[in-house]
Design an enzyme around this catalytic site. Structure first.
Site, PDB file in Angstrom:
ATOM      1  N   ARG A 348       1.000  -1.162   0.284  1.00 58.04           N
ATOM      2  CA  ARG A 348       0.085   0.264  -0.027  1.00 58.04           C
ATOM      3  C   ARG A 348       0.880   1.330  -0.105  1.00 58.04           C
ATOM      4  O   ARG A 348       1.587   1.296   0.976  1.00 58.04           O
ATOM      5  CB  ARG A 348      -0.995  -0.020   1.196  1.00 58.04           C
ATOM      6  CG  ARG A 348      -1.677  -1.269   1.432  1.00 58.04           C
ATOM      7  CD  ARG A 348      -2.979  -1.006   0.359  1.00 58.04           C
ATOM      8  NE  ARG A 348      -3.684  -2.105   0.124  1.00 58.04           N
ATOM      9  CZ  ARG A 348      -4.871  -2.803   1.066  1.00 58.04           C
ATOM     10  NH1 ARG A 348      -5.174  -1.736   2.247  1.00 58.04           N
ATOM     11  NH2 ARG A 348      -5.546  -3.725   1.011  1.00 58.04           N
ATOM     12  N   GLU A 350       0.573   4.337   0.751  1.00 57.22           N
ATOM     13  CA  GLU A 350       0.009   5.349   1.566  1.00 57.22           C
ATOM     14  C   GLU A 350       0.971   5.874   2.406  1.00 57.22           C
ATOM     15  O   GLU A 350       1.422   5.338   3.308  1.00 57.22           O
ATOM     16  CB  GLU A 350      -1.296   4.683   2.232  1.00 57.22           C
ATOM     17  CG  GLU A 350      -2.217   4.004   1.322  1.00 57.22           C
ATOM     18  CD  GLU A 350      -3.314   3.366   2.170  1.00 57.22           C
ATOM     19  OE1 GLU A 350      -3.111   2.993   3.447  1.00 57.22           O
ATOM     20  OE2 GLU A 350      -4.244   2.829   1.596  1.00 57.22           O
ATOM     21  N   ARG A 356      -0.577   2.186  13.102  1.00 59.18           N
ATOM     22  CA  ARG A 356      -1.027   0.833  12.776  1.00 59.18           C
ATOM     23  C   ARG A 356      -1.024   0.834  11.404  1.00 59.18           C
ATOM     24  O   ARG A 356      -1.743  -0.243  10.649  1.00 59.18           O
ATOM     25  CB  ARG A 356      -2.440   0.787  13.104  1.00 59.18           C
ATOM     26  CG  ARG A 356      -3.424   1.740  12.625  1.00 59.18           C
ATOM     27  CD  ARG A 356      -4.685   1.548  13.089  1.00 59.18           C
ATOM     28  NE  ARG A 356      -5.839   2.286  12.556  1.00 59.18           N
ATOM     29  CZ  ARG A 356      -7.086   2.106  12.588  1.00 59.18           C
ATOM     30  NH1 ARG A 356      -7.519   1.431  13.347  1.00 59.18           N
ATOM     31  NH2 ARG A 356      -7.931   2.893  11.976  1.00 59.18           N
ATOM     32  N   HIS A 357      -0.123   1.499  10.556  1.00 58.30           N
ATOM     33  CA  HIS A 357      -0.088   1.372   9.151  1.00 58.30           C
ATOM     34  C   HIS A 357       1.374   1.046   8.513  1.00 58.30           C
ATOM     35  O   HIS A 357       2.229   1.575   9.251  1.00 58.30           O
ATOM     36  CB  HIS A 357      -0.614   2.522   8.489  1.00 58.30           C
ATOM     37  CG  HIS A 357      -2.150   3.105   8.530  1.00 58.30           C
ATOM     38  ND1 HIS A 357      -2.519   3.793   9.405  1.00 58.30           N
ATOM     39  CD2 HIS A 357      -2.992   2.501   7.586  1.00 58.30           C
ATOM     40  CE1 HIS A 357      -4.121   3.322   9.168  1.00 58.30           C
ATOM     41  NE2 HIS A 357      -4.104   2.949   8.046  1.00 58.30           N
ATOM     42  N   GLU A 505      -9.896  -1.968  14.130  1.00 61.02           N
ATOM     43  CA  GLU A 505     -10.204  -3.018  12.891  1.00 61.02           C
ATOM     44  C   GLU A 505      -9.200  -3.842  12.650  1.00 61.02           C
ATOM     45  O   GLU A 505      -7.946  -3.431  12.381  1.00 61.02           O
ATOM     46  CB  GLU A 505     -10.768  -1.999  11.724  1.00 61.02           C
ATOM     47  CG  GLU A 505     -10.964  -3.027  10.548  1.00 61.02           C
ATOM     48  CD  GLU A 505     -10.533  -2.303   9.317  1.00 61.02           C
ATOM     49  OE1 GLU A 505      -9.983  -3.178   8.404  1.00 61.02           O
ATOM     50  OE2 GLU A 505     -10.712  -1.286   9.028  1.00 61.02           O
ATOM     51  N   SER A 508     -11.710  -6.329   7.206  1.00 59.30           N
ATOM     52  CA  SER A 508     -12.793  -5.930   6.701  1.00 59.30           C
ATOM     53  C   SER A 508     -13.116  -6.939   5.303  1.00 59.30           C
ATOM     54  O   SER A 508     -12.412  -7.547   4.747  1.00 59.30           O
ATOM     55  CB  SER A 508     -12.269  -4.582   5.738  1.00 59.30           C
ATOM     56  OG  SER A 508     -13.394  -3.876   5.340  1.00 59.30           O
ATOM     57  N   ARG A 556      -1.159  -6.664  12.420  1.00 62.93           N
ATOM     58  CA  ARG A 556      -1.993  -5.766  13.367  1.00 62.93           C
ATOM     59  C   ARG A 556      -2.528  -6.864  14.237  1.00 62.93           C
ATOM     60  O   ARG A 556      -2.922  -6.471  15.223  1.00 62.93           O
ATOM     61  CB  ARG A 556      -3.148  -5.237  12.336  1.00 62.93           C
ATOM     62  CG  ARG A 556      -4.049  -4.046  13.067  1.00 62.93           C
ATOM     63  CD  ARG A 556      -4.943  -3.321  12.178  1.00 62.93           C
ATOM     64  NE  ARG A 556      -4.302  -2.418  11.520  1.00 62.93           N
ATOM     65  CZ  ARG A 556      -4.953  -1.445  10.653  1.00 62.93           C
ATOM     66  NH1 ARG A 556      -6.108  -1.472  10.588  1.00 62.93           N
ATOM     67  NH2 ARG A 556      -4.066  -0.748   9.816  1.00 62.93           N
TER      68      ARG A 556
END
Length: 582
Positions: A348, A350, A356-357, A505, A508, A556
């Site tokens: 990712r 991002e 948490r990323h 979370e 998903s 996570r």
């Protein structure tokens, strides 16, 4: 006196005769001449005398050193323990003796992490054992004894090297003890000795120690290390004490020296637990008829949001690193594979510098065909998480406790029957508690949850229901991806769900749109040009059964189960916007 006697006496000496007697001549003073031929001054003479005295002392000292050296060489020549210690030659697989090596877990009854290839019987006091370990610590007790802490991954064992003889043969000498005391920490040593019952509080193995008779270095570590394992294993609370005499080993320092950091018992435990999660994931799904797939990580087009994709050169064109195995999973379902899962990296792009990323993480993904309702998948996922949580608690209690020593936290709790809330119910709980959107507006049933509101809801759920693990179902369609199947009764809702641990979370998922024409309609509704994802649409034109699935972030799950506070602690070599090494 008679006249006769008087005649024989010498006449008295005249006054002053003694003074008039001639004196003995004095020795002439030695005159020391300088290089110019002139006599040296008193200052120069004193200086030369001091230099001569200094040279004499130096000669005397050199003689003593030579004598001590000769004595030492003689002692070393007579060291009967010389063959029992030292540095081994470079390991080049010269020989293979098949000598069994003691695994520390053997000394822990019923240890689940014991090496199954090693006997689980505790050696007798007369049975010689051989083991290899890291030298964790050294503590000398005078010149006749030294205590060692030997480390194998998460366990430490006390070793004792004490002056001893076997008849006339010197098994452990003073020279050997001195040598052991000088071995650098973190060296890999090969040890031979006898296991003895003992009460030891400073090691994880507290009922045994090893009486060492032979010790050799296999690999010697440098004397100067970036930080010590003992130092990097301290509980976070220790740094907050007023009398703390040490500096915290920061996370960046740890990650810059990751090899050293991985040696701590905490990290040894974390990555054993991470391995256990993937093993439990795989085992449980295999038992339910799933098969493991391996999808490509080079894609011809972005599989999800184009803004979060890594672009790479691909011969004369471009390719993209897979953001998820979403398309591949669904194609396998269309190919009648029914139930599939994958454990693989996910990328990712991002720029999220949060706790948490990550830019690269390990995805635990699954997809399955459904018969009547998407809750068939939700139930499989729930059973999967319960199997993971129970498996960790039942089998890896030692590793969990090892992590808690450094990161104390409440035990992770979950219910026998998992709490399932509709999204609207969760929003209502937050509204009643006074939660608002980031802009200060009131929460509505169609608003997405911010990170802070997710955590807030987690605290509310824990307080009301006593669980760290729960499921939210029926999310608003507007906040889910275009390929999410809308609810049959309320088109504003979707057949989608998220799973949470400690208010964050960790999965998903949803029922997917499997009809190609309806998929095109959904793309147009959210402003996506269907031709930009023609390959995705074509995957369903040959007919795909109704199906659903989800994706889990491995790091996570581990971070939240152990409450590590930062996902980088649960990633072997983290990759985030600021870190690409080591």
């Amino acid at each position: 006196m008679s006249a006769e006697e008087q005649k024989t006496q010498p006449p008295p000496a005249a006054a002053g005769a003694a003074d008039a007697a001639p004196k003995e001549p004095k020795e002439p003073k030695e005159v020391i001449l300088g290089e110019d031929g002139k006599p040296l001054s008193k200052g120069e003479l004193k200086k030369r005398a001091k230099e001569a005295e200094k040279a004499a002392k130096a000669a005397e000292r050199a003689a003593k050193e030579a004598e001590a050296k000769a004595k030492k060489e003689a002692e070393e020549a007579n060291d009967l323990a010389a063959d029992n210690y030292g540095k081994l030659p470079l390991h080049q697989s010269q020989t293979r003796t098949n000598t069994p090596r003691l695994n520390f877990t053997t000394l822990i009854p019923n240890s689940p992490s014991a090496n199954t290839s090693t006997s689980t019987e505790i050696p007798s006091e007369t049975q010689k054992v051989t083991l290899r370990a890291r030298l964790h610590n050294v503590r000398a007790q005078g010149a006749k004894m030294v205590f060692l802490q030997l480390r194998q991954q998460t366990h430490t064992l006390q070793g004792v090297v004490g002056l001893s003889k076997d008849g006339e043969e010197e098994v452990v000498s003073k020279q050997m003890i001195k040598w052991v005391n000088g071995v650098s920490l973190e060296s890999i040593v090969l040890v031979e000795g006898y296991i003895k019952p003992a009460e030891v509080k400073s090691c994880t193995i507290q009922t045994y120690e090893i009486q060492i008779k032979k010790i050799f270095t296999v690999v010697e570590a440098p004397q100067r290390l970036p930080f010590g394992v003992e130092e990097a294993s301290r509980p976070e609370a220790d740094y907050e004490k007023e009398d703390a005499q040490f500096a915290r080993v920061g996370l960046d320092t740890r990650l810059d020296n990751r090899v050293m950091d991985l040696r701590t018992p905490t990290n040894q435990a974390i990555f054993r637990l991470q391995s256990a999660v993937t093993n439990l994931f795989r085992t449980h799904l295999n038992s339910l008829g799933f098969i493991e797939i391996h999808s490509p990580k080079l894609q011809g087009a972005a599989t999800e949001s184009g803004a979060s994709v890594f672009e790479v050169n691909y011969f004369k064109g471009k390719a993209f690193l897979a953001q998820s195995p979403q398309l591949a999973k669904q194609m396998c379902i269309a190919g009648d594979m029914e139930r599939v899962y994958e454990i693989a990296p996910v990328f990712r792009a991002e720029d999220s510098n949060t706790h948490r990323h990550l830019c690269e993480f390990t995805g635990l993904d699954l997809e399955m065909a459904i018969e009547e309702h998407y809750h068939e998948v939700l139930d499989v996922l729930d059973s999967l998480f319960l199997a993971i949580f129970k498996g960790l608690k039942e089998t890896y209690s030692h590793e969990i406790e090892a992590v808690r020593k450094q990161f104390p936290c409440d035990e992770f709790t979950f219910l026998d029957e998992t709490l399932k809330l509709r999204f609207a119910e969760g929003i209502q709980m937050l509204r009643e508690a006074g939660a608002k959107n980031l802009d200060g507006s009131q929460l509505s049933d169609s608003d997405d949850l911010s990170t802070e509101n997710e955590k807030w809801l987690g605290r509310l759920v824990k307080e009301k229901y006593g669980t760290d693990y729960y499921i939210l179902d029926k999310f608003p369609l507007a906040i889910r991806p275009f390929y999410t199947m809308p609810d049959a009764e309320d088109p504003k809702l979707s057949n989608s769900y998220d799973f949470f641990m400690r208010g964050e979370e960790i999965l998903s998922g949803a029922q997917r749109v499997h009809d190609p024409e309806y998929l095109i309609q959904r793309m147009k509704e959210v402003g996506i040009a269907p031709e930009s994802m023609q390959g995705y649409i074509d995957a369903f034109r040959l007919g795909a059964p109704p199906h659903a699935g989800g994706g889990i972030g491995l790091e996570r799950v581990v971070m939240l189960f152990l409450k590590l506070g930062n996902i980088r602690r649960a990633s072997l070599f983290p990759r985030d916007p600021k870190r690409l090494n080591p």
